[in-house]
Design an enzyme around this catalytic site. Structure first.
Site, PDB file in Angstrom:
ATOM      1  N   ASP A  89       0.814  -1.219   0.000  1.00 46.52           N
ATOM      2  CA  ASP A  89       0.000   0.000   0.000  1.00 46.52           C
ATOM      3  C   ASP A  89       0.844   1.264   0.000  1.00 46.52           C
ATOM      4  O   ASP A  89       0.420   2.305   0.483  1.00 46.52           O
ATOM      5  CB  ASP A  89      -0.918  -0.003   1.225  1.00 46.52           C
ATOM      6  CG  ASP A  89      -0.170  -0.329   2.520  1.00 46.52           C
ATOM      7  OD1 ASP A  89       1.050  -0.051   2.587  1.00 46.52           O
ATOM      8  OD2 ASP A  89      -0.789  -0.863   3.449  1.00 46.52           O
ATOM      9  N   GLU A 103      -1.195  -8.723  -1.317  1.00 46.35           N
ATOM     10  CA  GLU A 103      -1.619  -8.190  -0.025  1.00 46.35           C
ATOM     11  C   GLU A 103      -2.852  -7.297  -0.208  1.00 46.35           C
ATOM     12  O   GLU A 103      -2.957  -6.206   0.343  1.00 46.35           O
ATOM     13  CB  GLU A 103      -0.491  -7.429   0.680  1.00 46.35           C
ATOM     14  CG  GLU A 103      -0.665  -7.358   2.193  1.00 46.35           C
ATOM     15  CD  GLU A 103       0.567  -6.819   2.898  1.00 46.35           C
ATOM     16  OE1 GLU A 103       1.425  -7.635   3.295  1.00 46.35           O
ATOM     17  OE2 GLU A 103       0.665  -5.593   3.056  1.00 46.35           O
ATOM     18  N   GLU A 141      -1.662   5.179   3.537  1.00 46.75           N
ATOM     19  CA  GLU A 141      -1.745   3.793   3.066  1.00 46.75           C
ATOM     20  C   GLU A 141      -3.167   3.280   2.896  1.00 46.75           C
ATOM     21  O   GLU A 141      -3.437   2.480   1.984  1.00 46.75           O
ATOM     22  CB  GLU A 141      -0.966   2.878   4.018  1.00 46.75           C
ATOM     23  CG  GLU A 141       0.545   3.017   3.926  1.00 46.75           C
ATOM     24  CD  GLU A 141       1.105   4.176   4.697  1.00 46.75           C
ATOM     25  OE1 GLU A 141       2.328   4.402   4.656  1.00 46.75           O
ATOM     26  OE2 GLU A 141       0.307   4.886   5.360  1.00 46.75           O
ATOM     27  N   HIS A 144       7.211   4.706  13.504  1.00 41.63           N
ATOM     28  CA  HIS A 144       7.543   5.533  12.344  1.00 41.63           C
ATOM     29  C   HIS A 144       6.330   6.009  11.549  1.00 41.63           C
ATOM     30  O   HIS A 144       6.490   6.626  10.502  1.00 41.63           O
ATOM     31  CB  HIS A 144       8.457   4.755  11.399  1.00 41.63           C
ATOM     32  CG  HIS A 144       7.749   3.614  10.711  1.00 41.63           C
ATOM     33  ND1 HIS A 144       7.549   2.392  11.305  1.00 41.63           N
ATOM     34  CD2 HIS A 144       7.189   3.529   9.479  1.00 41.63           C
ATOM     35  CE1 HIS A 144       6.899   1.594  10.470  1.00 41.63           C
ATOM     36  NE2 HIS A 144       6.673   2.265   9.356  1.00 41.63           N
ATOM     37  N   ARG A 187       3.438   8.098   9.972  1.00 41.20           N
ATOM     38  CA  ARG A 187       3.289   9.542   9.764  1.00 41.20           C
ATOM     39  C   ARG A 187       2.198  10.139  10.644  1.00 41.20           C
ATOM     40  O   ARG A 187       2.312  11.274  11.111  1.00 41.20           O
ATOM     41  CB  ARG A 187       2.974   9.824   8.288  1.00 41.20           C
ATOM     42  CG  ARG A 187       4.147   9.611   7.361  1.00 41.20           C
ATOM     43  CD  ARG A 187       3.769   9.902   5.921  1.00 41.20           C
ATOM     44  NE  ARG A 187       4.907   9.727   5.048  1.00 41.20           N
ATOM     45  CZ  ARG A 187       5.795  10.671   4.759  1.00 41.20           C
ATOM     46  NH1 ARG A 187       5.662  11.869   5.292  1.00 41.20           N
ATOM     47  NH2 ARG A 187       6.816  10.427   3.954  1.00 41.20           N
ATOM     48  N   HIS A 235      14.030   4.914  12.536  1.00 38.28           N
ATOM     49  CA  HIS A 235      13.700   5.011  11.111  1.00 38.28           C
ATOM     50  C   HIS A 235      14.425   6.228  10.518  1.00 38.28           C
ATOM     51  O   HIS A 235      14.578   7.255  11.187  1.00 38.28           O
ATOM     52  CB  HIS A 235      12.187   5.160  10.952  1.00 38.28           C
ATOM     53  CG  HIS A 235      11.700   4.987   9.554  1.00 38.28           C
ATOM     54  ND1 HIS A 235      11.721   6.008   8.632  1.00 38.28           N
ATOM     55  CD2 HIS A 235      11.174   3.913   8.901  1.00 38.28           C
ATOM     56  CE1 HIS A 235      11.231   5.580   7.489  1.00 38.28           C
ATOM     57  NE2 HIS A 235      10.901   4.316   7.616  1.00 38.28           N
TER      58      HIS A 235
END
Length: 376
Positions: free
Chosen positions: A97, A119, A133, A207, A209, A240
């Site tokens: 994604d 997926e 995503e 990590h 957003r 990250h």
């Protein structure tokens, strides 16, 4: 009949890890397969490629420092159509994604090139969590001709959306990659060499957003508090490379917290195997950890992998520092709870998803019989 030409695209480390076994299965099945990376995440991608013995045939090299999803999408939309024109694929394969996956899927659809989505069907039902995503995966499924769902819930999501045609239950290819890697010679992460044998290691990755800013700072304060309170604990925090994460992680100066740069996949697996449990907002770790008997505290408000919660292998703790502290201490102190969560097993596959995907693609092109779906 000419052999169909498959163009497999990936841009990030998780995409590559989950695509690697599919590439091997496609080639083993006699399908001409060309791999292409956008290099959305350059450094992370390259180390994973070396560890998984993947050498992309085409490298667009699109990463830029400080990039936003919109900037990545714009660069992919400019760079990928010429690849389609030159390669003339019969099918474009995308995984997951990411912005790479959604941009390449859309560019292919606009040029009437069929798309296969590995997926497919994951849903959080919250457009802002995870962001971007959730909208990426919905878009990819809408424009795909073949959809490979990792779990029965994911397939059910596709069916509810009217996408029953050529949507198949295969299992998750991330478990295929994990099993492949575990059969290779082990490589210990250097940080483990200085770890006291009795130390109880908590592996942490944060990590997402949607957590940047105040939520991330609050979670990091919870880690500092936990390290203060528990002399028996060591926390391995994987930093990250995103600048927002790197800046926030500077506060983690506690002697019982190890700040660790992203590691090659085999070395990362040594950390995962040594850990007592995980605190993470990663999607892939929610899939890998239960296969190794590691409980997961999911640091998100919602997960598109509810199978982990339903199996008992994970708890949704959100970003509230008090709840993170409470549940981490419960796992450290309540051995019955720990045994129950660590023995839940994996609801995500049997390690043969890639074989099924290759089989369904052969069948799609009239090259073999239709394989059986995974009986989850």
């Amino acid at each position: 009949m000419k052999r169909p030409r498959i163009l497999a695209v990936f841009g990030t480390r998780p995409e590559l890890i989950k695509s690697a076994p599919v590439l091997r299965a496609l080639r083993a099945a006699g399908l001409k397969t060309v791999s292409c990376t956008t290099a959305q995440h350059r450094g992370l991608l390259d180390s994973a490629a070396a560890a998984l013995s993947v050498r992309p045939d085409l490298d667009l090299g699109l990463m830029r420092s400080g990039q936003t999803p919109a900037q990545v999408a714009a660069r992919v939309q400019r760079a990928f159509p010429p690849i389609l024109a030159a390669q003339k694929p019969d099918l474009v394969l995308v995984q997951g994604d990411t912005t790479t996956a959604s941009s390449c899927a859309l560019a292919s659809f606009e040029r009437r090139v069929p798309v296969a989505h590995v997926e497919a069907g994951l849903r959080s039902f919250d457009a802002r969590n995870p962001w971007p995503e959730e909208l990426n995966r919905v878009l990819i499924d809408r424009v795909s001709s073949l959809r490979f769902a990792p779990t029965s819930r994911a397939k059910a999501n596709l069916l509810r959306e009217g996408l029953e045609d050529r949507s198949f239950l295969t299992g998750n290819t991330g478990l295929d990659a994990l099993r492949w890697a575990l059969r290779r010679p082990a490589r210990q992460h250097p940080a483990l060499k200085s770890l006291p044998p009795a130390a109880r290691l908590i592996l942490c990755t944060l990590h997402r957003r949607e957590s940047f800013g105040t939520p991330l700072r609050r979670m990091l304060r919870a880690l500092l508090t936990l390290a203060d309170r528990r002399l028996d604990v060591r926390i391995a925090f994987l930093v990250h490379p995103n600048p927002d994460v790197r800046r926030a992680a500077r506060v983690l100066t506690h002697p019982r917290i190890l700040r660790i740069a992203p590691a090659p996949y085999p070395e990362f697996l040594s950390l995962l195997r040594r850990a007592e449990f995980l605190l993470t907002d990663s999607g892939g770790l929610q899939e890998e950890a239960p296969s190794l008997g590691k409980p997961v505290l999911v640091a998100r408000s919602v997960t598109e992998r509810p199978e982990l919660l339903a199996s008992g292998g994970g708890l949704l703790v959100g970003t509230d520092p008090k709840r993170i502290l409470r549940e981490a201490c419960r796992l450290l102190d309540d051995r019955r709870l720990y045994r129950r969560m660590s023995s839940a097993g994996s609801p995500f596959g049997d390690g043969r998803a890639s074989e099924r995907i290759a089989g369904f693609i052969r069948w799609h092109f009239g090259l073999g019989s239709k394989p059986r779906e995974w009986a989850s």
